[in-house]
Motif scaffolding. Structure first.
Motif, short mmCIF file in Angstrom:
data_model
loop_
_atom_site.label_atom_id
_atom_site.label_comp_id
_atom_site.label_asym_id
_atom_site.label_seq_id
_atom_site.Cartn_x
_atom_site.Cartn_y
_atom_site.Cartn_z
N MET A 262 29.35 48.05 47.60
CA MET A 262 30.03 47.78 46.15
C MET A 262 31.26 47.60 46.56
O MET A 262 32.23 48.48 46.62
CB MET A 262 29.47 48.69 45.59
N LEU A 263 31.75 46.42 46.16
CA LEU A 263 33.20 45.91 46.29
C LEU A 263 33.79 45.99 44.79
O LEU A 263 33.39 45.42 43.73
CB LEU A 263 33.53 44.77 46.79
N SER A 264 34.92 46.90 44.54
CA SER A 264 35.30 46.59 43.05
C SER A 264 36.86 46.35 43.26
O SER A 264 37.64 46.85 44.04
CB SER A 264 35.37 48.15 42.47
N PHE A 265 37.06 44.97 42.59
CA PHE A 265 38.38 44.46 42.64
C PHE A 265 39.08 44.60 41.27
O PHE A 265 38.50 44.61 40.31
CB PHE A 265 38.37 43.08 43.09
N TYR A 266 40.10 44.70 41.43
CA TYR A 266 41.29 44.70 40.14
C TYR A 266 42.25 43.67 40.30
O TYR A 266 43.43 44.14 40.50
CB TYR A 266 41.70 46.04 39.74
N PRO A 267 42.05 42.45 40.45
CA PRO A 267 43.12 41.50 40.68
C PRO A 267 44.31 41.33 39.66
O PRO A 267 43.91 41.60 38.35
CB PRO A 267 42.28 40.07 40.75
N HIS A 268 45.32 41.20 40.13
CA HIS A 268 46.45 40.98 39.28
C HIS A 268 47.25 39.75 39.79
O HIS A 268 47.28 39.26 41.11
CB HIS A 268 47.34 42.18 39.45
N PHE A 269 47.70 38.99 39.01
CA PHE A 269 48.61 37.92 39.03
C PHE A 269 49.43 37.54 37.78
O PHE A 269 49.24 38.20 36.78
CB PHE A 269 47.54 36.45 39.23
N PRO A 270 50.60 37.00 38.09
CA PRO A 270 51.49 36.74 37.07
C PRO A 270 51.14 36.30 35.62
O PRO A 270 50.42 35.14 35.87
CB PRO A 270 52.50 36.03 37.57
N GLU A 271 51.39 36.82 34.68
CA GLU A 271 51.06 36.18 33.35
C GLU A 271 51.85 35.10 32.90
O GLU A 271 53.04 34.90 33.43
CB GLU A 271 50.94 37.20 32.20
N ALA A 272 51.29 34.00 32.22
CA ALA A 272 52.12 33.01 31.92
C ALA A 272 53.32 33.49 31.16
O ALA A 272 53.29 33.89 30.18
CB ALA A 272 51.40 31.74 31.36
N GLU A 273 54.50 32.99 31.38
CA GLU A 273 55.68 33.07 30.60
C GLU A 273 55.75 32.50 29.35
O GLU A 273 55.98 32.94 28.46
CB GLU A 273 57.01 32.50 31.26
N GLU A 274 54.96 31.37 29.22
CA GLU A 274 54.84 30.62 27.87
C GLU A 274 53.61 30.60 27.67
O GLU A 274 52.77 30.35 28.54
CB GLU A 274 55.63 29.30 28.06
N GLN A 275 53.25 30.68 26.34
CA GLN A 275 51.71 30.24 25.94
C GLN A 275 51.25 29.16 26.08
O GLN A 275 52.06 28.24 25.75
CB GLN A 275 51.56 30.96 24.36
N SER A 276 49.92 29.09 26.66
CA SER A 276 49.43 27.75 26.63
C SER A 276 49.15 27.03 25.26
O SER A 276 48.89 27.86 24.08
CB SER A 276 48.24 27.70 27.42
N HIS A 277 49.47 25.79 25.25
CA HIS A 277 49.30 25.03 24.00
C HIS A 277 48.11 24.11 24.15
O HIS A 277 47.47 23.37 23.05
CB HIS A 277 50.50 24.13 23.65
N CYS A 278 47.10 24.53 25.11
CA CYS A 278 45.84 23.76 25.20
C CYS A 278 44.94 24.40 24.83
O CYS A 278 44.65 25.83 24.82
CB CYS A 278 45.80 23.05 26.74
N GLY A 279 43.57 23.91 24.52
CA GLY A 279 42.23 24.35 24.41
C GLY A 279 41.76 24.03 23.15
O GLY A 279 42.34 23.68 22.18
#
Length: 778
Positions: A262-279
């Motif tokens: 059982m592998l438990s990961f808690y991945p972290h990566f930089p949050e976007a500095e600016e909010q996305s305007h797409c979607g």
């Protein structure tokens, strides 16, 4: 569909189920549960006692046995049709028999049948299951023992009525059986505390380092609500690997014959500095009759539809300029605010908010499949990934069909789902979120939906993570094979679990390494886990069974789940591991009776709690609100007391008792926060107005008089003040306003120029605050 149809009162006939005893062993992030149902036949004829009950869809049921007259009868797992035949044949022959199975319609409904229980005899049946513990936003491990199984709506085109419609119901406080529960805790990390929505004995540590403990449910508890435990560990959110040795008696080449991980990961990566305007953001809101009920079975919890409407307000205010959105409501029919998704502008937002105010739980049944099909049939907006948010109490009778439809369209969108109120279907909520690479949240009791919804919106605004893969470094001769699907979506800081098998000879002193690799915004990230290959010796096979359950669920919800090849693999995995699937059941027969059981066999269905007695109140004061479970006498008494209840509420509001003052203050604060948010414009700004001044506790004239620069745009001053108020008066709700505050700061930085510093200083003086200028990027 009338929201309370099918609910029956308990008759005067004795209920054969007398009590439920549950033993929970929590080890880190996994719970191993043993539940014993105690029966006694107090009638003159043999009985068939049928207990239909809820269970979390992720639970891996792996054992079932009975104890009759001191004799232990161990059930065997069989193909479901064969199990039914064995059970029916036993009843025909006058033999005592026991059957445990998952309902065909949904993986979170189980039934336990005790057949041919002789007059005067006592029997105990015990089922065992394991399940992962979900992780809450505050890091708590959440264990839920569900008691509430709401009637599931049967769609018009579905001939077979849901099994939940015929379950007898007992009013709150009159349930004829009790619940005993003990919990043993063991962790690598120090156990900080345990919280619950039910009364517990004090937590007792059994080791000085506080890594083991035990706690009990207070005696005499009626199992009339979902029982929730929140377990807090210190420093628990760290990656980990658990290795479990092969089962010695397992069939060769089966899942159980290999070591499981059982592998438990808690991945972290930089949050976007600016909010996305797409979607393209599509909100699908349950407006069936049952959304009229309260979120939880506790005093002062909000109505489900009101909580959903308030959450919609927050979500709409938090959307970025330039995206697209639409809102659908569904019940027996469905409708949408706009013919197609529209660009997020001030005009579109204002129009949507006016329609949100008018929404009510007035669309009858819970037909979620048709609106989903309609949404999937419409073309998306180029360059705007589709994000679907679903809010429902989950009273759906065609769960498997809904999950299959989402699975077929999983490549075209992500789906974030919110189960509202006790009894929300875990099979539906988790099933469609997992199928479409989103998240699932459950809102019960007095929990606020808003913070969980905004956390999901942040995840939806996060750019997609691509090229997810595992890479292994293992000793020569050892191979790893992933059992569960790799996560198709990764969200920063949230746990991702993967199950794998190890094949080959394992050296006790050897080490292994696994890498979770993925691409985020054209940058490759790697999470590394190093682990010893010394496996844990256990007879419980916890990880193996969780791996088997994960594999079974993946297969059952796959696009070719109806193919003979996939069904064969589901059946083989279930029979080899002992974990129940949609194709298998547990059956046991007591063949040692001296003579066949005589007399007519009488069926007795075990009652569940009636969670919606309070809807009788609505029936009393709303003439058109039909409710078959309320008697005319009850309606009359409720009408007579309706005015008194309103008067008591007003007294509580304006003259709260000391113990209620804190709650009333909190409610006032939340109303001010909601008012402030409702005043925000689509671009993130606030307009200087008397309404804003009222929230800030002053007058419009005073706000205008305190503008630090006469030539300053009043909206800049108003927006700075609104942000300062959020940080000083609503800091505890920051998760709810964080996104819209980001819009506000971005807007004001572009408009204020050099005057921003003066605005912040003057705003702090006016509001008697000390908000750091760094909040505004200074």
């Amino acid at each position: 569909m009338d929201p309370c149809c099918g609910l029956l009162t308990v008759s005067k006939i004795p209920v054969p189920l007398k009590g439920i005893s549950v033993d929970v062993q929590v080890k880190g992030f996994v719970a191993d549960v043993s539940a014993t149902l105690k029966y006694k036949n107090e009638e003159q004829n043999p009985l068939e006692a049928v207990f239909v009950f809820p269970m979390d869809a992720d639970s891996a049921v792996y054992s079932f046995e009975a104890l009759v007259d001191g004799k232990r009868i161990v059930a065997e797992i069989q193909e479901k049709k064969e199990a039914h035949q064995i059970y029916d044949d036993a009843l025909t022959l006058g033999q005592e028999a026991f059957l445990l199975e998952e309902d065909d319609s949904s993986g979170d409904i189980f039934s336990c049948s005790v057949g041919n229980l002789p007059p005067g005899q006592e029997a105990e049946v015990t089922l065992a299951f394991v399940r992962e513990l979900s992780v809450e936003a505050d890091g708590a491990m959440r264990f839920m023992l569900p008691a509430v199984l709401n009637p599931r709506y049967t769609p018009k085109d579905q001939k077979k009525q849901s099994v939940t419609a015929s379950i007898p119901r007992a009013s709150k406080g009159s349930l004829p059986y009790t619940l005993e529960l003990s919990v043993s805790l063991q962790s690598l990390y120090r156990i900080s505390r345990v919280e619950s929505n039910c009364s517990l004995t004090p937590l007792q540590y059994t080791k000085d380092d506080k890594t083991t403990a035990q706690v009990f449910l207070s005696p005499g508890h009626r199992f009339d609500r979902d029982m929730e435990l929140l377990i807090y560990y210190q420093d628990a959110n760290t990656p980990s690997v658990s290795v479990e040795g092969r089962m010695p008696s397992a069939e060769a080449d089966s899942l159980m014959s290999k070591a499981a991980m059982m592998l438990s990961f808690y991945p972290h990566f930089p949050e976007a500095e600016e909010q996305s305007h797409c979607g393209e953001f599509i909100f699908l809101i349950d407006r069936s009759g049952s959304m009229e009920f309260n979120v939880g079975n506790v005093q002062n919890s909000p109505r489900r539809i009101d909580s959903a409407k308030e959450t919609l307000l927050l979500l709409l205010k938090s959307l970025p300029l330039g995206c697209y959105f639409n809102i659908f409501g569904f019940g027996s029919t469905f409708d949408s605010f706009f013919p197609e998704s529209v660009e997020y502008t001030q005009k579109a937002m204002d129009s949507a908010l006016e329609k949100v105010k008018m929404m009510s739980a007035d669309l009858g049944g819970t037909e979620i499949l048709e609106p989903l099909k309609y949404i999937y049939s419409t073309a998306g907006k180029s360059g705007h990934p589709r994000q679907l948010f679903v809010f429902t109490d989950g009273d759906v009778g065609n769960t498997n069909q809904v999950i299959a439809e989402v699975t077929r369209n999983a490549d075209n969108h992500r789906c974030f789902v919110f189960g509202i109120g006790e009894g929300a279907s875990t099979a539906l909520i988790k099933g469609i979120s997992q199928a479409a690479s989103g998240t699932a949240e459950f809102i019960t009791g007095k929990e606020r939906m808003q913070s969980k919804a905004l956390r999901s919106l942040k995840a939806a605004l996060q750019p997609a993570v691509n090229n997810i893969a595992l890479r292994w470094t293992l000793p020569l001769g050892l191979e790893a094979a992933v059992v569960s699907q790799l996560p198709s979506a990764i969200f920063t800081g949230q746990r991702s679990i993967v199950y794998a098998l190890l094949k080959g000879k394992m050296e006790e002193t050897a080490q292994g390494t696994v890498f979770l690799e993925y691409t985020f915004k054209d940058e490759t990230f790697q999470n590394q886990l190093q682990f010893p290959l010394q496996s844990e010796k256990t007879s419980r096979a916890t990880i193996h069974r969780l791996a088997a359950k994960s594999l079974i669920m993946d297969l059952e919800h796959s696009r070719d789940s109806c193919s003979e090849e996939v069904r064969k693999r589901i059946l083989e995995t279930s029979l080899q591991s002992g974990v129940i699937s949609s194709l298998t059941a547990y059956v046991a027969v007591n063949k040692d009776l001296n003579q066949p059981i005589q007399g007519p066999l009488i069926r007795r269905d075990i009652p569940l709690v009636r969670q919606i007695d309070y809807c009788c109140m609505r029936a009393a004061v709303l003439p058109d609100y039909k409710l078959y479970s309320c008697s005319p006498e009850m309606r009359g008494r409720l009408k007579a007391s309706a005015g008194k209840r309103l008067w008591r509420f007003l007294l509580r509001w304006f003259s709260p008792q000391p113990e209620e003052a804190e709650q009333v203050t909190s409610e006032v604060l939340e109303s001010h926060l909601l008012k402030l948010i409702s005043l925000q414009n689509a671009d993130g700004s606030w307009t200087l107005s008397s309404s804003l001044a009222s929230v800030l506790g002053t007058s419009e004239a005073n706000l205008k008089a305190k503008i630090p620069n006469p030539g300053l745009d009043p909206a800049v001053w108003a927006t700075v003040l609104a942000v300062i108020w959020l940080y000083t008066s609503a800091a505890e709700q920051r998760q709810e306003w964080e996104l819209l505050e980001g819009k506000a700061v971005e807007w004001v930085k572009g408009k204020a120029g050099a005057a921003l510093s003066d605005c912040v200083r003057a705003g702090n003086v006016l509001l008697k605050a000390s908000v750091d200028a760094a909040v505004f990027g200074l």
